[in-house]
Structures are given as structure tokens and as C-alpha cells.
Design a protein around this motif. Sequence first.
Motif, PDB file in Angstrom:
ATOM      1  N   PRO A  90       0.633  51.433  71.970  1.00  0.00           N
ATOM      2  CA  PRO A  90       0.949  50.020  71.715  1.00  0.00           C
ATOM      3  C   PRO A  90       0.227  49.511  70.462  1.00  0.00           C
ATOM      4  CG  PRO A  90       0.322  50.357  74.010  1.00  0.00           C
ATOM      5  CD  PRO A  90       0.026  51.631  73.290  1.00  0.00           C
ATOM      6  N   GLY A  91       0.994  48.896  69.598  1.00  0.00           N
ATOM      7  CA  GLY A  91       0.403  48.301  68.401  1.00  0.00           C
ATOM      8  C   GLY A  91       0.254  49.244  67.221  1.00  0.00           C
ATOM      9  N   LEU A  92       0.381  50.543  67.482  1.00  0.00           N
ATOM     10  CA  LEU A  92       0.131  51.511  66.408  1.00  0.00           C
ATOM     11  C   LEU A  92       1.134  51.376  65.266  1.00  0.00           C
ATOM     12  CD1 LEU A  92      -1.443  53.948  65.336  1.00  0.00           C
ATOM     13  CD2 LEU A  92       0.194  55.415  66.509  1.00  0.00           C
ATOM     14  N   LEU A  93       2.400  51.421  65.630  1.00  0.00           N
ATOM     15  CA  LEU A  93       3.424  51.398  64.592  1.00  0.00           C
ATOM     16  C   LEU A  93       3.378  50.090  63.811  1.00  0.00           C
ATOM     17  CD1 LEU A  93       5.551  53.234  63.507  1.00  0.00           C
ATOM     18  CD2 LEU A  93       7.193  52.259  65.098  1.00  0.00           C
ATOM     19  N   ASP A  94       3.215  48.988  64.530  1.00  0.00           N
ATOM     20  CA  ASP A  94       3.133  47.697  63.847  1.00  0.00           C
ATOM     21  C   ASP A  94       1.950  47.666  62.888  1.00  0.00           C
ATOM     22  OD1 ASP A  94       5.365  46.608  65.006  1.00  0.00           O
ATOM     23  OD2 ASP A  94       4.286  45.811  66.729  1.00  0.00           O
ATOM     24  N   ALA A  95       0.828  48.171  63.342  1.00  0.00           N
ATOM     25  CA  ALA A  95      -0.361  48.169  62.485  1.00  0.00           C
ATOM     26  C   ALA A  95      -0.117  49.018  61.243  1.00  0.00           C
ATOM     27  CB  ALA A  95      -1.571  48.686  63.259  1.00  0.00           C
ATOM     28  N   ILE A  96       0.524  50.148  61.409  1.00  0.00           N
ATOM     29  CA  ILE A  96       0.780  51.035  60.273  1.00  0.00           C
ATOM     30  C   ILE A  96       1.762  50.401  59.299  1.00  0.00           C
ATOM     31  CG2 ILE A  96       1.824  53.225  59.596  1.00  0.00           C
ATOM     32  CD1 ILE A  96       0.660  54.437  62.161  1.00  0.00           C
ATOM     33  N   LEU A  97       2.851  49.833  59.831  1.00  0.00           N
ATOM     34  CA  LEU A  97       3.848  49.235  58.950  1.00  0.00           C
ATOM     35  C   LEU A  97       3.274  48.024  58.221  1.00  0.00           C
ATOM     36  CD1 LEU A  97       6.902  49.624  61.321  1.00  0.00           C
ATOM     37  CD2 LEU A  97       6.604  50.750  59.100  1.00  0.00           C
ATOM     38  N   ALA A  98       2.526  47.213  58.944  1.00  0.00           N
ATOM     39  CA  ALA A  98       1.893  46.064  58.302  1.00  0.00           C
ATOM     40  C   ALA A  98       0.912  46.544  57.235  1.00  0.00           C
ATOM     41  CB  ALA A  98       1.166  45.216  59.342  1.00  0.00           C
ATOM     42  N   GLY A  99       0.173  47.588  57.557  1.00  0.00           N
ATOM     43  CA  GLY A  99      -0.783  48.135  56.603  1.00  0.00           C
ATOM     44  C   GLY A  99      -0.116  48.661  55.353  1.00  0.00           C
ATOM     45  N   ALA A 100       1.029  49.296  55.533  1.00  0.00           N
ATOM     46  CA  ALA A 100       1.754  49.827  54.378  1.00  0.00           C
ATOM     47  C   ALA A 100       2.243  48.686  53.490  1.00  0.00           C
ATOM     48  CB  ALA A 100       2.924  50.681  54.848  1.00  0.00           C
TER      49      ALA A 100
ATOM     50  N   ASP B   8     -10.995  47.515  49.291  1.00  0.00           N
ATOM     51  CA  ASP B   8      -9.611  47.334  48.824  1.00  0.00           C
ATOM     52  C   ASP B   8      -9.066  48.538  48.071  1.00  0.00           C
ATOM     53  OD1 ASP B   8     -10.986  47.088  46.526  1.00  0.00           O
ATOM     54  OD2 ASP B   8     -10.142  45.160  45.922  1.00  0.00           O
ATOM     55  N   GLN B   9      -9.815  49.598  48.066  1.00  0.00           N
ATOM     56  CA  GLN B   9      -9.282  50.841  47.505  1.00  0.00           C
ATOM     57  C   GLN B   9      -8.780  51.768  48.596  1.00  0.00           C
ATOM     58  OE1 GLN B   9     -12.758  52.136  45.290  1.00  0.00           O
ATOM     59  NE2 GLN B   9     -11.778  51.572  43.367  1.00  0.00           N
ATOM     60  N   ILE B  10      -9.024  51.370  49.844  1.00  0.00           N
ATOM     61  CA  ILE B  10      -8.569  52.199  50.958  1.00  0.00           C
ATOM     62  C   ILE B  10      -7.046  52.151  51.031  1.00  0.00           C
ATOM     63  CG2 ILE B  10      -8.664  52.480  53.468  1.00  0.00           C
ATOM     64  CD1 ILE B  10     -11.443  51.240  53.417  1.00  0.00           C
ATOM     65  N   ARG B  11      -6.432  53.312  51.225  1.00  0.00           N
ATOM     66  CA  ARG B  11      -4.977  53.386  51.348  1.00  0.00           C
ATOM     67  C   ARG B  11      -4.625  53.934  52.709  1.00  0.00           C
ATOM     68  NH1 ARG B  11      -2.101  51.792  49.379  1.00  0.00           N
ATOM     69  NH2 ARG B  11      -0.970  52.322  47.484  1.00  0.00           N
ATOM     70  N   ILE B  12      -3.597  53.370  53.313  1.00  0.00           N
ATOM     71  CA  ILE B  12      -3.302  53.746  54.694  1.00  0.00           C
ATOM     72  C   ILE B  12      -2.869  55.201  54.819  1.00  0.00           C
ATOM     73  CG2 ILE B  12      -0.868  53.057  54.804  1.00  0.00           C
ATOM     74  CD1 ILE B  12      -1.814  51.773  57.604  1.00  0.00           C
ATOM     75  N   GLU B  13      -2.210  55.712  53.816  1.00  0.00           N
ATOM     76  CA  GLU B  13      -1.807  57.122  53.875  1.00  0.00           C
ATOM     77  C   GLU B  13      -3.008  58.049  53.992  1.00  0.00           C
ATOM     78  OE1 GLU B  13       1.565  55.962  50.670  1.00  0.00           O
ATOM     79  OE2 GLU B  13      -0.007  57.404  50.136  1.00  0.00           O
ATOM     80  N   SER B  14      -4.059  57.718  53.238  1.00  0.00           N
ATOM     81  CA  SER B  14      -5.260  58.551  53.292  1.00  0.00           C
ATOM     82  C   SER B  14      -5.913  58.454  54.655  1.00  0.00           C
ATOM     83  CB  SER B  14      -6.256  58.114  52.226  1.00  0.00           C
ATOM     84  OG  SER B  14      -5.597  57.951  51.001  1.00  0.00           O
ATOM     85  N   VAL B  15      -5.943  57.243  55.195  1.00  0.00           N
ATOM     86  CA  VAL B  15      -6.547  57.062  56.510  1.00  0.00           C
ATOM     87  C   VAL B  15      -5.772  57.858  57.553  1.00  0.00           C
ATOM     88  CG1 VAL B  15      -7.026  55.392  58.337  1.00  0.00           C
ATOM     89  CG2 VAL B  15      -7.461  54.787  55.950  1.00  0.00           C
ATOM     90  N   LEU B  16      -4.451  57.743  57.504  1.00  0.00           N
ATOM     91  CA  LEU B  16      -3.632  58.443  58.501  1.00  0.00           C
ATOM     92  C   LEU B  16      -3.760  59.948  58.368  1.00  0.00           C
ATOM     93  CD1 LEU B  16      -0.401  56.261  58.497  1.00  0.00           C
ATOM     94  CD2 LEU B  16      -2.341  56.181  60.065  1.00  0.00           C
ATOM     95  N   SER B  17      -3.756  60.433  57.138  1.00  0.00           N
ATOM     96  CA  SER B  17      -3.821  61.891  57.045  1.00  0.00           C
ATOM     97  C   SER B  17      -5.230  62.382  57.359  1.00  0.00           C
ATOM     98  CB  SER B  17      -3.286  62.401  55.708  1.00  0.00           C
ATOM     99  OG  SER B  17      -4.218  62.226  54.705  1.00  0.00           O
ATOM    100  N   ALA B  18      -6.244  61.539  57.111  1.00  0.00           N
ATOM    101  CA  ALA B  18      -7.599  61.918  57.518  1.00  0.00           C
ATOM    102  C   ALA B  18      -7.687  62.026  59.043  1.00  0.00           C
ATOM    103  CB  ALA B  18      -8.618  60.907  57.008  1.00  0.00           C
ATOM    104  N   LEU B  19      -7.056  61.096  59.732  1.00  0.00           N
ATOM    105  CA  LEU B  19      -7.155  61.086  61.197  1.00  0.00           C
ATOM    106  C   LEU B  19      -6.109  61.969  61.868  1.00  0.00           C
ATOM    107  CD1 LEU B  19      -8.036  57.364  61.845  1.00  0.00           C
ATOM    108  CD2 LEU B  19      -9.516  59.327  61.519  1.00  0.00           C
ATOM    109  N   GLY B  20      -5.224  62.516  61.100  1.00  0.00           N
ATOM    110  CA  GLY B  20      -4.198  63.393  61.658  1.00  0.00           C
ATOM    111  C   GLY B  20      -4.677  64.815  61.792  1.00  0.00           C
ATOM    112  N   SER B  21      -5.922  64.964  62.059  1.00  0.00           N
ATOM    113  CA  SER B  21      -6.514  66.287  62.258  1.00  0.00           C
ATOM    114  C   SER B  21      -7.398  66.230  63.494  1.00  0.00           C
ATOM    115  CB  SER B  21      -7.346  66.660  61.035  1.00  0.00           C
ATOM    116  OG  SER B  21      -8.608  67.170  61.399  1.00  0.00           O
TER     117      SER B  21
END
Lengths: 123, 123
Positions: A90-100, B8-21
Motif C-alpha cells: 500500500p502506498g508504494l506505487l503512489d510514492a514512486i510515481l509522485a517521486g518520479a 535535492d540530488q537524490i534521484r528515485i531511480e537510484s534509490v529504487l535500484s539501490a534497494l532492489g537488492s
Amino acid sequence: MSRHPDRDQIRIESVLSALGSPVRLAVVRVLDAGGEHNCGSVLGLLGITAKSTMTHHWRVLRESGVIWQHPSGRENLLSLRRDDLDARYPGLLDAILAGADDDEALEKARRLMAVGGRDRSET
Amino acid sequence: MSRHPDRDQIRIESVLSALGSPVRLAVVRVLDAGGEHNCGSVLGLLGITAKSTMTHHWRVLRESGVIWQHPSGRENLLSLRRDDLDARYPGLLDAILAGADDDEALEKARRLMAVGGRDRSET
DNA sequence: TGCATTGTTCGGCAACTTTAGTACAGTCGA
DNA sequence: TCGACTGTACTAAAGTTGCCGAACAATGCA
């Protein structure tokens, strides 16, 4: 050709690493924004890339449980598995899309600053 | 030795791929649960792995903006950048941590079923 | 000062990812 | 039935990641 995981076979690591790629995150944003898409229409919105490359990304997204992909006529329709993802995380996808969206806005603002405000620190 | 991105230099893609392990997600869960840790203490909780391997993972987590890593004496203390992550991506970290817990619980339940309930579909 | 502790750097290796080219399979329309 | 269209399968090159051992740097304690 399919191999979609059941809802309870989805693992968060797979989801995160699937979305931790610029191309695939962009795909998910497109799917979230619009309704149904076939592979080609998404491919068009992303600019370039070969069909076979996208076939690879479809598989990653499909096998991690992020999208449904089902044949219809000669097309292969794509859609977000929003209900399953929302149920499991819950909330994951929304958080990711908002973050993007946020990242994109921030990036855009930074580019404006660089033009109008005399950028000081970049190369 | 540092190289931490600004908030403000953090990018969500980097966060996601960092945590995708698996390893790095486990690290973040440990940091979220406890207070301050040094590299060795986390390494102990994860079981195995060589120090140099973990140094690699610290870098990925640090450079994606997920953790702070700062020297103190001869140790290198680690902590979650919760405030920065929550500011940039509200709800993201909570959703991920909750999801990881959920996955673990589901997995545990599945194992119990396999023993007591005669598993039907797995190899 | 000498030594143990803590973690980094470097180099190498295997496995995986990303990308794309080419060939092919299924479907729709003429 | 033929041809255009949509997407997959297979193959392969280039790059990235993950893992580890050995050597090194910094610190603190005796």
C-alpha cells in the motif's frame, strides 16, 4: 509466452529493481497516465529503442508483477497491475510515481536556473 | 572518501535500484530497526560476506542517498537518511519497509504450510 | 612505538543486464 | 491467399554488478 506471477508471488525486491531503471520507470509512468497501450505505442512515447529491446523490458516488468501483458488480436496490451501492487504494498506505487514526477520537476527547474540564473557550480 | 548526494540530488531511480537488492534491502531494514551501527555490526547480522563486498554495498547506498556514512574513531558509522528520503519521497521508505516485512511474513507462512499442510504445487 | 582493529582501495573474475540485429510466428485486411 | 503489421525468439556484443582476496591507511590501546 506469459509467466505472470500471482499476487502473492510478487516480491518487493523484484519490483524495486524492475522500477530502478529509467526506461522501465518511464514505461510505468506512461501506463499510469493513460489507459490501455500496446507495446508499440509506449515505444513511440519513449522516443527510440528497438522492439527487441522493449520485449526484454516487458519481460522484466511482467515477471516482477508490475504489469499485465495480454494478447488481443495481433497486439499485446499492457496495463499496470495497480490493484495487486496496492494490495501487497500500500502506498508504494503512489510514492514512486509522485517521486518520479517530483524528480522531473526538480530537474526542469534546475535547467531553468542554469539558463536564467548563471549556473555557478556545474561543469 | 565520502560522496554523499545533497537532498535535492537524490534521484528515485537510484534509490529504487539501490534497494532492489536483497543484501542492501536487508541492510536498510537493520538500520531502520536499530540505532547506530558500524559496518562490522551490520555485516555480522547479515551472516556472511567479505568486508570488501560490503564496502561496495555501502557505496551504492551512500551514493544513492539512502544512508549516511561518517567516520568516528576507527569506525564508520551508518545511519538511514530517513529525513531526506521522507522529504523527497513521502511514504516511500515506509511502504518499502512494510512491504519487506510483509514479504518475509508471507514467506514464513508459506514454509509452515509446506510442512504442515502438504504442499501441492511447488517443486 | 608497536600491534590489533576497522574499513577502504585495487585488481580480477563470473554472472547478469542492456542493447540491438535478424529471423520468425500470429493476425488482420484486401 | 498474400502482404502488412505487431511483437517474440534467438543470438551476440558491450557494459555493469557482485563478489572476493590481498594490500593498505587510519585509529586507538598497551
